[in-house]
Write an enzyme that holds these catalytic residues in place. Sequence first.
Site, short mmCIF file in Angstrom:
data_model
loop_
_atom_site.label_atom_id
_atom_site.label_comp_id
_atom_site.label_asym_id
_atom_site.label_seq_id
_atom_site.Cartn_x
_atom_site.Cartn_y
_atom_site.Cartn_z
N LYS A 78 0.84 -1.20 0.00
CA LYS A 78 0.00 0.00 0.00
C LYS A 78 0.87 1.25 0.00
O LYS A 78 0.63 2.19 -0.76
CB LYS A 78 -0.93 0.01 1.23
CG LYS A 78 -2.11 -0.94 1.09
CD LYS A 78 -2.84 -1.12 2.42
CE LYS A 78 -3.89 -2.23 2.27
NZ LYS A 78 -4.47 -2.67 3.53
N ASP A 108 -11.40 2.92 3.98
CA ASP A 108 -11.84 1.52 3.92
C ASP A 108 -13.37 1.41 3.81
O ASP A 108 -13.89 0.35 3.46
CB ASP A 108 -11.43 0.79 5.22
CG ASP A 108 -10.19 -0.06 5.04
OD1 ASP A 108 -9.98 -0.60 3.95
OD2 ASP A 108 -9.44 -0.19 6.04
N GLN A 131 -4.96 -1.35 9.54
CA GLN A 131 -4.91 -2.70 8.96
C GLN A 131 -5.54 -3.72 9.92
O GLN A 131 -5.23 -3.75 11.11
CB GLN A 131 -3.44 -3.07 8.67
CG GLN A 131 -3.24 -4.39 7.95
CD GLN A 131 -3.78 -4.43 6.53
OE1 GLN A 131 -3.83 -3.40 5.85
NE2 GLN A 131 -4.19 -5.61 6.08
N1 GUN Z 1 -7.16 -6.72 6.05
C1 GUN Z 1 -7.49 -7.47 4.98
N2 GUN Z 1 -8.15 -6.72 4.06
C2 GUN Z 1 -8.24 -5.48 4.58
C3 GUN Z 1 -8.80 -4.27 4.09
O1 GUN Z 1 -9.37 -4.18 2.99
N3 GUN Z 1 -8.69 -3.20 4.92
C4 GUN Z 1 -8.08 -3.27 6.13
N4 GUN Z 1 -8.04 -2.17 6.87
N5 GUN Z 1 -7.55 -4.39 6.60
C5 GUN Z 1 -7.62 -5.48 5.82
#
Ligand code: GUN
Length: 299
Positions: A54, A121, A98
């Site tokens: 990311k 998100d 995350q």
């Molecule tokens: N962990 C796995 N997929 C995601 C996601 O799309 N967003 C976040 N914040 N954590 C994750």
Amino acid sequence: MSATIIDGKAFAAKVRAQVAEHVARLKEEQGITPGLAVVLVGEDPASQVYVRSKGKQTVEVGMNSYEHKLEADTSEEDLLALISRLNNDPSVHGILVQLPLPGHLNSDLVINSIDPAKDVDGFHISNVGLLGTGQKSMVPCTPLGCLMMLRDHHGSLSGMNAVVVGRSNIVGKPMAQLLLGDSCTVTIAHSRTKDLAAVCQGADILVAAVGRPEMIPGDWVKPGATVIDVGINRIQHPENPEKTKLVGDVDYASCAEVAGAITPVPGGVGPMTIACLLANTLTACCRANGLAEPEGLTA
Ligand code: GUN
């Protein structure tokens, strides 16, 4: 019939290029650089890989990336204090915590402490409610990526029968809301659904988001249907037990024989998720500054 392969990797590259172009214009014309803060608590290896990816892609499209890596035993109080600082920092337009968080932290409480306008998100209850009522919101990245690919392939989705297999808050439920928003007739199916095969066979659009490797066989797919495979499962390689292999939630070989179009794993939905995170950060930045939103990058 052999299905058209929907190339998510190429599509994601196009989305990132669009984002990068818009970011360059924002910088030049407004002197604004969108910023994304990613918070990682602990050392979960898969999460570390995602967060690195990311950060790298955020910088590649010209945005500022702020990574906050916290110890696994960070207190809820300290985590909430960091989120409060990020909420109040005007250089941060998007905040992502995350998941999964270590067990001692209340994920709902943490997610709901993020400013909804910075919740890239789309997990905050305000955004969930806005999406459910058809109002402007931040939309979860994976379902947004699926919707973009479906719109690109079909144009209008109006009147199509869509079946979403999986009812998670991250994918299944928001995916169903988005398809409903595009006037599909939507069914949410899950592990307790009776005669799942028959339900799937009625789908013009079949979205598999259950997290079970190769669960959906080709004879559950309506001839000509579009299959979107959200699953990313690592299994033992069938020919070499010392190796592993990534597979989706659908049995690709048999489904590709019946479907009209299908997303592969890897290279389908996966790359679209981070591309949509960048798109959401740009959208959040534009909204925060009262500027026009990027076209084609929102729901
Ligand atoms: N962990 C796995 N997929 C995601 C996601 O799309 N967003 C976040 N914040 N954590 C994750």
